[in-house]
Design a protein around this motif. Sequence first.
Motif, PDB file in Angstrom:
ATOM      1  N   CYS A 102      -3.792  10.372  -6.532  1.00 46.67           N
ATOM      2  CA  CYS A 102      -3.263  10.565  -5.344  1.00 46.67           C
ATOM      3  C   CYS A 102      -3.477  11.257  -3.678  1.00 46.67           C
ATOM      4  O   CYS A 102      -4.152  10.452  -3.105  1.00 46.67           O
ATOM      5  CB  CYS A 102      -1.675  12.257  -5.954  1.00 46.67           C
ATOM      6  SG  CYS A 102      -0.775  12.150  -4.245  1.00 46.67           S
ATOM      7  N   SER A 127      -5.389   7.959  -2.860  1.00 46.45           N
ATOM      8  CA  SER A 127      -4.487   7.258  -2.444  1.00 46.45           C
ATOM      9  C   SER A 127      -3.908   6.945  -0.974  1.00 46.45           C
ATOM     10  O   SER A 127      -3.926   7.933  -0.070  1.00 46.45           O
ATOM     11  CB  SER A 127      -3.271   6.813  -2.912  1.00 46.45           C
ATOM     12  OG  SER A 127      -2.518   7.576  -3.036  1.00 46.45           O
ATOM     13  N   ASP A 176       2.539   1.735  -3.482  1.00 49.03           N
ATOM     14  CA  ASP A 176       1.367   2.237  -4.378  1.00 49.03           C
ATOM     15  C   ASP A 176       1.609   3.587  -4.094  1.00 49.03           C
ATOM     16  O   ASP A 176       1.464   4.381  -4.899  1.00 49.03           O
ATOM     17  CB  ASP A 176      -0.165   1.809  -4.097  1.00 49.03           C
ATOM     18  CG  ASP A 176      -0.129  -0.069  -4.642  1.00 49.03           C
ATOM     19  OD1 ASP A 176       1.140  -0.114  -5.452  1.00 49.03           O
ATOM     20  OD2 ASP A 176      -1.250  -0.397  -4.687  1.00 49.03           O
ATOM     21  N   CYS A 177       1.307   4.125  -2.776  1.00 45.50           N
ATOM     22  CA  CYS A 177       1.493   5.627  -2.100  1.00 45.50           C
ATOM     23  C   CYS A 177       1.742   6.529  -2.942  1.00 45.50           C
ATOM     24  O   CYS A 177       1.882   7.773  -2.957  1.00 45.50           O
ATOM     25  CB  CYS A 177       0.963   6.047  -1.217  1.00 45.50           C
ATOM     26  SG  CYS A 177       0.409   7.234  -0.747  1.00 45.50           S
ATOM     27  N   CYS A 183       1.916   9.518  -5.916  1.00 48.69           N
ATOM     28  CA  CYS A 183       2.964  10.822  -5.297  1.00 48.69           C
ATOM     29  C   CYS A 183       3.675  11.113  -5.720  1.00 48.69           C
ATOM     30  O   CYS A 183       3.566  12.653  -6.315  1.00 48.69           O
ATOM     31  CB  CYS A 183       2.833  10.995  -4.020  1.00 48.69           C
ATOM     32  SG  CYS A 183       2.030  10.258  -2.440  1.00 48.69           S
ATOM     33  N   GLU A 241       0.446  -1.433  -0.047  1.00 48.53           N
ATOM     34  CA  GLU A 241       0.185  -0.278   0.019  1.00 48.53           C
ATOM     35  C   GLU A 241       1.094   1.701  -0.190  1.00 48.53           C
ATOM     36  O   GLU A 241       0.059   1.982  -0.947  1.00 48.53           O
ATOM     37  CB  GLU A 241      -1.301  -0.084   1.408  1.00 48.53           C
ATOM     38  CG  GLU A 241      -1.409  -0.869   1.411  1.00 48.53           C
ATOM     39  CD  GLU A 241      -1.713  -2.012   1.364  1.00 48.53           C
ATOM     40  OE1 GLU A 241      -0.377  -2.525   2.710  1.00 48.53           O
ATOM     41  OE2 GLU A 241      -1.872  -3.722   1.096  1.00 48.53           O
ATOM     42  N   CYS A 291       0.513  13.132   4.453  1.00 43.21           N
ATOM     43  CA  CYS A 291      -0.365  12.569   3.237  1.00 43.21           C
ATOM     44  C   CYS A 291      -1.380  13.013   2.919  1.00 43.21           C
ATOM     45  O   CYS A 291      -1.713  13.706   2.415  1.00 43.21           O
ATOM     46  CB  CYS A 291       0.016  10.887   3.328  1.00 43.21           C
ATOM     47  SG  CYS A 291       1.273  10.570   2.903  1.00 43.21           S
TER      48      CYS A 291
END
Lengths: 104, 104, 104, 104
Positions: free
Chosen positions: A101, A104, A10-11, A15, A7, A71
């Motif tokens: 983005c 996520s 992916d984040c 970004c 995860e 985030c």
Amino acid sequence: MHNQSPEMKDCIEACLDCYQACLGTASGHCLETGGKHTEPQHFRLMLACAEICRTAAHFMLLGSAHHKHVCRECAEICDECATDCERIGDMQDCVEACRRCAES
Amino acid sequence: MHNQSPEMKDCIEACLDCYQACLGTASGHCLETGGKHTEPQHFRLMLACAEICRTAAHFMLLGSAHHKHVCRECAEICDECATDCERIGDMQDCVEACRRCAES
Amino acid sequence: MHNQSPEMKDCIEACLDCYQACLGTASGHCLETGGKHTEPQHFRLMLACAEICRTAAHFMLLGSAHHKHVCRECAEICDECATDCERIGDMQDCVEACRRCAES
Amino acid sequence: MHNQSPEMKDCIEACLDCYQACLGTASGHCLETGGKHTEPQHFRLMLACAEICRTAAHFMLLGSAHHKHVCRECAEICDECATDCERIGDMQDCVEACRRCAES
């Protein structure tokens, strides 16, 4: 890079994609097109979105516990940037990168 | 740079001073000294503090309305970094730069 | 920060001043004024100058041996940016910060 | 992002991959493992490599003509970083990302 969950990976990708879309579009499209594309408020938002995406990725790569707050702020700015790119139009790539983005 | 109040200028200065103190101390002092100075949690915090200070200054220079949230997060990380530098000791410059930045 | 000579400290300061002048002027003055100030070539140069100054400072703070090459490139871009700001006019602060940085 | 050739896109990707590998490995692996992994010269090189990759990508996204010089410097640092990661061992991902980036 032993500490990254899928995860998180992916984040980080989302970004950095959004960073690329915002900075690349701002410099390669908005500056060339002018008009509404270089409205101070819009152009600043593009640069701010690029910067916070870059920073959020940095915090996740560092493995800092503060990445959550960064985030969250990143998602907020991405969301605002997507809406503003839609308003002005002709920046669908950037809209989509920002939305992905933000989610996520 | 026509849009910066004196308070904003001072805050940008404090952030860039803290960025310099954290990155310079991490690389020039902590890496050389080792031991507690390169504990992952401590060293990451130094790098995270340097990065958020750099980003907060960037947002203020851009004149983004989001600088308030970024500065709030910055103050929190600076505060934590100052406390951690004090715990480990021998980094008074960095402690002071972090405290000044957290308060500005 | 035990590894920085006074010359190095001055050079880091000059780079961070120039970074502030370029980014602050680009966002706070050029975007507001428009016209020649948002010509793609000029505006990109302002952002590129801000970025290389930020990076040169980072390399010196790290104490990387490669800072010499990065600083040489930085001086070249600063010089070009100063000339371009003079051509367009009304950005004397930025011209001076770039010149000081190029010479340091 | 209308101004990027496929070669440029690949090079930006390679730089951002290398940035991720260097910063992620430095923070998630080197700091945790210690010993040779936190030798000042090695760790600084990892951070310097992460920074120049980030900056090279930034210059290409801006579309600055100076990206050539920044990319040349980036290739040199990546090459040195790959060699150093090989010497210390156990960082094959980082070695490969650096080599790909140096060649792109």
